[in-house]
Design an enzyme around this catalytic site. Sequence first.
Site, short mmCIF file in Angstrom:
data_model
loop_
_atom_site.label_atom_id
_atom_site.label_comp_id
_atom_site.label_asym_id
_atom_site.label_seq_id
_atom_site.Cartn_x
_atom_site.Cartn_y
_atom_site.Cartn_z
CD GLN A 99 -2.42 -1.25 2.79
OE1 GLN A 99 -3.44 -0.62 3.06
NE2 GLN A 99 -1.80 -1.99 3.67
CG HIS A 117 -3.08 2.45 -1.67
ND1 HIS A 117 -3.09 2.38 -0.29
CD2 HIS A 117 -4.22 1.82 -2.07
CE1 HIS A 117 -4.19 1.73 0.12
NE2 HIS A 117 -4.88 1.38 -0.94
CB CYS A 125 -3.38 15.49 -16.44
SG CYS A 125 -4.71 16.66 -16.74
CB CYS A 128 -6.48 14.43 -20.01
SG CYS A 128 -4.70 14.77 -19.90
CB CYS A 146 -2.13 18.68 -18.04
SG CYS A 146 -2.29 17.63 -19.47
CB CYS A 148 -5.70 18.94 -21.30
SG CYS A 148 -5.94 18.49 -19.57
CB SER A 187 -3.85 0.40 10.68
OG SER A 187 -4.16 1.04 9.46
C1 BJW Z 1 4.71 -1.02 12.46
C2 BJW Z 1 5.96 -0.40 12.70
C3 BJW Z 1 7.09 -1.21 12.58
C4 BJW Z 1 4.42 1.08 12.95
N1 BJW Z 1 6.96 -2.50 12.24
N2 BJW Z 1 4.60 -2.28 12.14
C5 BJW Z 1 -16.70 5.15 4.45
C6 BJW Z 1 -16.54 6.40 3.91
C7 BJW Z 1 -15.73 6.64 2.79
C8 BJW Z 1 -15.02 5.61 2.22
C9 BJW Z 1 -15.15 4.35 2.79
C10 BJW Z 1 -15.99 4.12 3.88
N3 BJW Z 1 -15.89 2.81 4.20
C11 BJW Z 1 -15.04 2.22 3.37
C12 BJW Z 1 -14.58 3.14 2.49
C13 BJW Z 1 -13.60 2.89 1.41
C14 BJW Z 1 -12.26 3.46 1.75
C15 BJW Z 1 -11.82 2.91 3.11
O1 BJW Z 1 -11.37 1.79 3.25
N4 BJW Z 1 -11.93 3.71 4.18
C16 BJW Z 1 -11.63 3.22 5.54
C17 BJW Z 1 -10.65 4.16 6.21
C18 BJW Z 1 -12.92 3.08 6.28
N5 BJW Z 1 -11.39 3.02 0.68
C19 BJW Z 1 -11.27 3.71 -0.44
O2 BJW Z 1 -11.83 4.76 -0.63
C20 BJW Z 1 -10.43 3.06 -1.50
N6 BJW Z 1 -11.12 3.06 -2.74
C21 BJW Z 1 -12.25 2.39 -2.90
O3 BJW Z 1 -12.77 1.76 -2.01
O4 BJW Z 1 -12.77 2.48 -4.17
C22 BJW Z 1 -14.09 2.03 -4.38
C23 BJW Z 1 -15.00 3.21 -4.17
C24 BJW Z 1 -15.10 4.14 -5.16
C25 BJW Z 1 -15.95 5.23 -4.99
C26 BJW Z 1 -16.65 5.39 -3.78
C27 BJW Z 1 -16.49 4.45 -2.77
C28 BJW Z 1 -15.66 3.35 -2.95
C29 BJW Z 1 -9.15 3.85 -1.74
C30 BJW Z 1 -8.27 3.85 -0.55
C31 BJW Z 1 -7.04 4.69 -0.84
C32 BJW Z 1 -6.17 4.88 0.39
N7 BJW Z 1 -5.19 5.88 0.12
C33 BJW Z 1 -4.17 6.18 1.10
C34 BJW Z 1 -3.32 7.37 0.58
C35 BJW Z 1 -2.44 6.89 -0.57
C36 BJW Z 1 -1.59 7.98 -1.10
C37 BJW Z 1 -0.64 8.53 -0.10
O5 BJW Z 1 0.23 7.82 0.41
O6 BJW Z 1 -0.77 9.71 0.19
O7 BJW Z 1 -3.34 5.03 1.30
S1 BJW Z 1 -4.81 6.50 2.74
C38 BJW Z 1 -3.49 5.70 3.59
O8 BJW Z 1 -3.99 4.53 4.28
C39 BJW Z 1 -2.57 5.18 2.50
C40 BJW Z 1 -2.17 3.84 3.04
O9 BJW Z 1 -1.67 3.04 2.01
C41 BJW Z 1 -3.44 3.36 3.67
C42 BJW Z 1 -3.24 2.29 4.70
O10 BJW Z 1 -2.48 2.75 5.78
P1 BJW Z 1 -1.38 1.83 6.43
O11 BJW Z 1 -0.30 1.57 5.47
O12 BJW Z 1 -2.02 0.66 7.05
O13 BJW Z 1 -0.75 2.80 7.53
P2 BJW Z 1 -1.24 3.11 9.02
O14 BJW Z 1 -0.56 4.34 9.46
O15 BJW Z 1 -2.72 3.08 9.13
O16 BJW Z 1 -0.73 1.87 9.85
C43 BJW Z 1 0.64 1.63 10.08
C44 BJW Z 1 0.77 0.37 10.90
O17 BJW Z 1 2.14 0.07 11.05
C45 BJW Z 1 0.18 0.50 12.31
O18 BJW Z 1 -0.65 -0.62 12.57
C46 BJW Z 1 1.41 0.48 13.21
O19 BJW Z 1 1.16 -0.15 14.45
C47 BJW Z 1 2.37 -0.32 12.39
N8 BJW Z 1 3.81 -0.09 12.63
N9 BJW Z 1 5.79 0.87 13.02
C48 BJW Z 1 5.76 -3.06 12.04
N10 BJW Z 1 8.39 -0.74 12.79
ZN ZN Z 2 -4.46 16.81 -19.06
#
Ligand code: BJW
Ligand code: ZN
Length: 244
Positions: A99, A117, A125, A128, A146, A148, A187
């Site tokens: 991710q 991700h 863009c 487009c 862009c 465009c 998480s």
């Molecule tokens: C250690 C450590 C060490 C620390 N060793 N461990 C209700 C409302 C709106 C939307 C939703 C909803 N319910 C569900 C959704 C869908 C939504 C979602 O899941 N939301 C939830 C939060 C509820 N998902 C989406 O929207 C996705 N798209 C989708 O579903 O499309 C279909 C759709 C279309 C149209 C409408 C609706 C649905 C897209 C999700 C995109 C997530 N993007 C991000 C940003 C990416 C770009 C960027 O980097 O800026 O991705 S958000 C952020 O969270 C990022 C990460 O990849 C992602 C996950 O986080 P991650 O990696 O788990 O990090 P942390 O900080 O949460 O956890 C770190 C962990 O490490 C912790 O547990 C620590 O303990 C541990 N740790 N040190 C081992 N040394």
């Molecule tokens: Zn464009």
Amino acid sequence: MFSETLIELLKKDPKICVLTGAGVSAESGVPTFRGKEGIWKKFRAEELATVDAFLSNPELVLAWYQHRRDIIDNIEPNPGHYALAKMEKHFSDFCLVTQNVDALHRKAGSEHVLEVHGNIMRNKCLTCGKPVNRLDFKEGDDIPRCECGGMIRPDVVWFGEMLPADVFAEANKKSFQCELFLSIGTSAIVYPAAGLPIAAKQRGAYLVEINVQETELSTYADEVLLGPSGEILPKLLMAAGIDI
Ligand code: BJW
Ligand code: ZN
């Protein structure tokens, strides 16, 4: 520290699927998203990683991504990344799904990485979709555009956006087929990626979580290894007799 079941399984060259999250890069110095570290200039990551945030304040969102690129430019992969790169070479059927947008797995030598991700070094863009290479944005700069006329944004997946379909389809397939699934440093709350370990477990895979604390996935896991992934992964490989 590790169960006999896990060590014996690793010795049988199982089909492996790994999902990594921000915790894997934490020991390299990349802030995770949730908790105190995820706060930048009073904003939580969830408030910045959306199309709405970009449309209402593109300077703020681009400055956040520039801040993160600046961090990534100055850090190196850690032993957790290197252990996963080693696993790719050692096991005959190994799939790494991340991710993370920081490209540290590739920098550590992993050759086939499913970046579900996106990647923070690429841009595109908003209007487009035309790909744009790396841009450096300084606060006060005009928003890059862009030809465009559309605004340039990072090529990452924001909340409410679809994941790259082909990349996620491959991740899904590998999680359905694997015999061992490792969920590391995530998480496990952001879907659909968070559904991969659950789907794997439902299809019979042995599910192992590596994290510094328990998560919502922990109750589903067959084994939870508590500790930093940069320490646990090399120890796991050594315990399974794999040279690191
Ligand atoms: C250690 C450590 C060490 C620390 N060793 N461990 C209700 C409302 C709106 C939307 C939703 C909803 N319910 C569900 C959704 C869908 C939504 C979602 O899941 N939301 C939830 C939060 C509820 N998902 C989406 O929207 C996705 N798209 C989708 O579903 O499309 C279909 C759709 C279309 C149209 C409408 C609706 C649905 C897209 C999700 C995109 C997530 N993007 C991000 C940003 C990416 C770009 C960027 O980097 O800026 O991705 S958000 C952020 O969270 C990022 C990460 O990849 C992602 C996950 O986080 P991650 O990696 O788990 O990090 P942390 O900080 O949460 O956890 C770190 C962990 O490490 C912790 O547990 C620590 O303990 C541990 N740790 N040190 C081992 N040394
Ligand atoms: Zn464009």
